[in-house]
Every structure is written in structure tokens, then in C-alpha cells.
Design a protein around this motif. Structure first.
Motif, PDB file in Angstrom:
ATOM      1  N   VAL A  34       0.831  -1.204   0.000  1.00 51.45           N
ATOM      2  CA  VAL A  34       0.000   0.000   0.000  1.00 51.45           C
ATOM      3  C   VAL A  34       0.867   1.255   0.000  1.00 51.45           C
ATOM      4  O   VAL A  34       0.597   2.223  -0.724  1.00 51.45           O
ATOM      5  CB  VAL A  34      -0.945  -0.004   1.222  1.00 51.45           C
ATOM      6  CG1 VAL A  34      -1.668   1.339   1.342  1.00 51.45           C
ATOM      7  CG2 VAL A  34      -1.950  -1.138   1.100  1.00 51.45           C
ATOM      8  N   GLY A  35       1.929   1.250   0.791  1.00 58.79           N
ATOM      9  CA  GLY A  35       2.794   2.426   0.854  1.00 58.79           C
ATOM     10  C   GLY A  35       3.410   2.775  -0.485  1.00 58.79           C
ATOM     11  O   GLY A  35       3.597   3.954  -0.813  1.00 58.79           O
ATOM     12  N   GLU A  36       3.727   1.764  -1.281  1.00 56.94           N
ATOM     13  CA  GLU A  36       4.295   2.009  -2.607  1.00 56.94           C
ATOM     14  C   GLU A  36       3.271   2.664  -3.524  1.00 56.94           C
ATOM     15  O   GLU A  36       3.590   3.580  -4.287  1.00 56.94           O
ATOM     16  CB  GLU A  36       4.778   0.689  -3.203  1.00 56.94           C
ATOM     17  CG  GLU A  36       5.483   0.830  -4.542  1.00 56.94           C
ATOM     18  CD  GLU A  36       6.046  -0.488  -5.037  1.00 56.94           C
ATOM     19  OE1 GLU A  36       6.084  -0.688  -6.264  1.00 56.94           O
ATOM     20  OE2 GLU A  36       6.444  -1.319  -4.183  1.00 56.94           O
ATOM     21  N   ARG A  37       2.030   2.219  -3.437  1.00 59.63           N
ATOM     22  CA  ARG A  37       0.987   2.814  -4.271  1.00 59.63           C
ATOM     23  C   ARG A  37       0.660   4.240  -3.823  1.00 59.63           C
ATOM     24  O   ARG A  37       0.311   5.089  -4.644  1.00 59.63           O
ATOM     25  CB  ARG A  37      -0.262   1.938  -4.258  1.00 59.63           C
ATOM     26  CG  ARG A  37      -0.024   0.565  -4.902  1.00 59.63           C
ATOM     27  CD  ARG A  37      -1.312  -0.124  -5.241  1.00 59.63           C
ATOM     28  NE  ARG A  37      -2.082   0.640  -6.214  1.00 59.63           N
ATOM     29  CZ  ARG A  37      -3.346   0.361  -6.532  1.00 59.63           C
ATOM     30  NH1 ARG A  37      -3.974  -0.642  -5.946  1.00 59.63           N
ATOM     31  NH2 ARG A  37      -3.984   1.095  -7.425  1.00 59.63           N
ATOM     32  N   LEU A  38       0.793   4.505  -2.539  1.00 59.00           N
ATOM     33  CA  LEU A  38       0.601   5.874  -2.062  1.00 59.00           C
ATOM     34  C   LEU A  38       1.674   6.789  -2.652  1.00 59.00           C
ATOM     35  O   LEU A  38       1.380   7.902  -3.114  1.00 59.00           O
ATOM     36  CB  LEU A  38       0.658   5.919  -0.536  1.00 59.00           C
ATOM     37  CG  LEU A  38      -0.460   5.194   0.219  1.00 59.00           C
ATOM     38  CD1 LEU A  38      -0.232   5.301   1.722  1.00 59.00           C
ATOM     39  CD2 LEU A  38      -1.828   5.742  -0.156  1.00 59.00           C
TER      40      LEU A  38
END
Length: 267
Positions: A34-38
Motif C-alpha cells: 500500500v505504501g508504494e501505491r501511495l
């Protein structure tokens, strides 16, 4: 000379990859932290600003040189380039809020991801998660559910001009009276900057949300990849980010325009 039947033929790809269907895409996306997509969503905002800065600097000067060239073949080439640059600015701006497709790096999808995280009881107390959900809803309403005139215009230009050719300009008076306006796109992106700013602050309010980006950067126990600061990215005035694209465009123009004359290429 012999031929290699195994060699890749023109128009063929050496890769065996095929476009994913909706189910396979959902499974693949679930594997992306999720952090990468953010980070991707915030990066999309930065790239949109750079595209706009490039377009607002380069397109007018390319059109001016085209007018100076008159009926020279180079004039048509420069017109084509100016249009393509402007279209990219529209497409990149629209991509910041885009709701089309779960795989896009947009604010809409980033908010959906956090909404999903907040269903997990480990992400804080029920009261804290509910407060965070309310903030997510407020951000969504500010630029996505309820679109401002500027963001609505960007969406229109994307749908009716930049994304594909449309018959609408022949029958829709708005299209003739409102050609692409870089100032409007800038105002729309500044509204997106404010929304991303609120989102970045939201991500710091719960430790579990704040750790998403850190977890996504961890490659292994000894390696961490470099990322961007979500808070820092959105704290810059939009003009500072546009300036990156403007400087790139001016460098390009300074190096190319002197050679784009009616007698260029002649001995």
C-alpha cells in the motif's frame, strides 16, 4: 544469408506477457505494498505539475515559431508537437484524481486503499479509525465527488480532446468557447495539491498508517529503497514544482529553436 526463425519479427514483442484481465489485475495489485501505491499517487501529482510547466512554456513558443514559418513543412510539425505537449499536460492532470480503473496511481485509488486499511482493527481504536474515515470522506468530497469548475474542465478536456478525437466540438458550444487553458489546469492542480496535503497529514495521525510507506520501502533487513516525502512533496508551492518543467522546456527551446528556421538543413 540465413534467417533465424526464433528471432523476433517486426511488430512482435519478445515478451510473453499478456494484458491482465480484471481478476488477474486485482490479484497483482494486491501484491503491491500500500505504501508504494501511495507514493505512486503523490508522484503522479508531481509529474502532472512538471508536465504543465513544460507545456505552458514550450507550446506557445512552438506555435509562435510555426506562425513565423508560414506554410513551411516544419510549421505543421511544430503545431503537432505543441498539441501533443498540451494533451499530455491535460492527461497527466486528470490522472491525479482519475477514478477509471483500480490500477491507476490516483488520489481516488489511494483513498480507497486507506479506507480498506481502516477496516482492520489493528489500525487503531474504533474511534480513531472512524475519525480517519471521516477525514478520508472529506478529502474525497473536496476534489473527487464534488468537482470544482477547474477540475471539471480538466476532465472535459481529457474526455473530449486529449484522450480521443470526439465529434462533440462540432455540436457542443462549450468546446469552441473554452479551449485548453493552462491557467485553469494550474488552478485545478493546486486544488489537488491541497487535497494531497490533507491526505499526507492524515497519514501521520495513526502510527499504523504512518508505517505504510516505511514498510513499503524495506527491501530486506539491511536494505531500504529511497522514496519521496509525502508531506514535503505537498508543502511546496505549486509554482516551485511547475518551475521544474518550465526550466526543462526552456532548455529544450534554447537548444532547438535556433535551428528551426525556413532555411534549416540547406547548404
Amino acid at each position: 544469408m540465413g534467417t533465424d526463425s526464433a528471432a523476433t519479427q517486426p511488430g512482435q514483442s519478445s515478451s510473453s506477457a499478456q494484458p491482465l484481465d480484471e481478476e488477474d489485475l486485482a490479484q497483482a495489485l494486491a501484491q503491491v505494498p500500500v505504501g508504494e501505491r501511495l507514493e505512486d499517487a503523490f508522484s503522479a501529482y508531481l509529474l502532472a505539475c512538471i508536465s504543465l510547466g513544460f507545456a505552458k512554456t514550450a507550446a506557445p513558443q512552438l506555435r509562435q515559431r510555426s506562425a513565423e514559418l508560414g506554410h513551411h513543412p516544419l510549421a505543421s510539425a511544430l503545431d503537432h508537437l505543441a498539441v501533443s505537449i498540451a494533451q499530455k499536460a491535460v492527461l497527466d492532470a486528470a490522472a491525479t484524481y482519475d477514478q477509471a480503473g483500480k490500477g491507476s496511481s490516483s488520489l481516488a485509488n489511494a483513498l480507497d486503499l486507506i479506507t480498506g486499511c481502516l477496516k482492520d482493527p489493528t489500525f487503531g481504536s474504533a474511534a480513531d479509525r472512524e475519525a480517519a474515515r471521516q477525514l478520508v470522506a472529506g478529502i474525497r468530497n473536496s476534489v473527487i465527488t464534488i468537482k470544482s469548475p477547474e477540475i471539471s474542465a480538466i476532465r472535459y478536456w481529457r474526455n473530449k480532446w486529449a484522450g480521443h478525437r470526439s465529434v462533440d466540438p462540432q455540436v457542443d458550444p462549450w468546446a469552441w468557447e473554452h479551449p485548453v487553458d493552462f491557467a485553469v489546469i494550474k488552478n485545478g492542480l493546486d486544488q489537488m495539491r491541497a487535497a494531497f496535503r490533507e491526505f499526507a497529514l492524515l497519514l501521520t495521525q495513526l502510527p499504523q498508517l504512518a508505517s505504510l510507506q516505511e514498510d513499503a520501502r524495506r527491501v530486506d533487513d539491511h536494505t531500504v529503497r529511497v522514496g519521496i516525502s509525502l508531506d514535503g512533496t505537498t508543502s511546496w508551492p505549486i509554482d516551485s514544482v511547475l518551475a521544474l518543467g518550465e526550466s526543462q522546456a526552456q532548455e529544450f527551446l534554447d537548444r532547438t529553436l535556433p535551428y528551426l528556421t525556413s532555411d534549416s538543413g540547406r547548404s
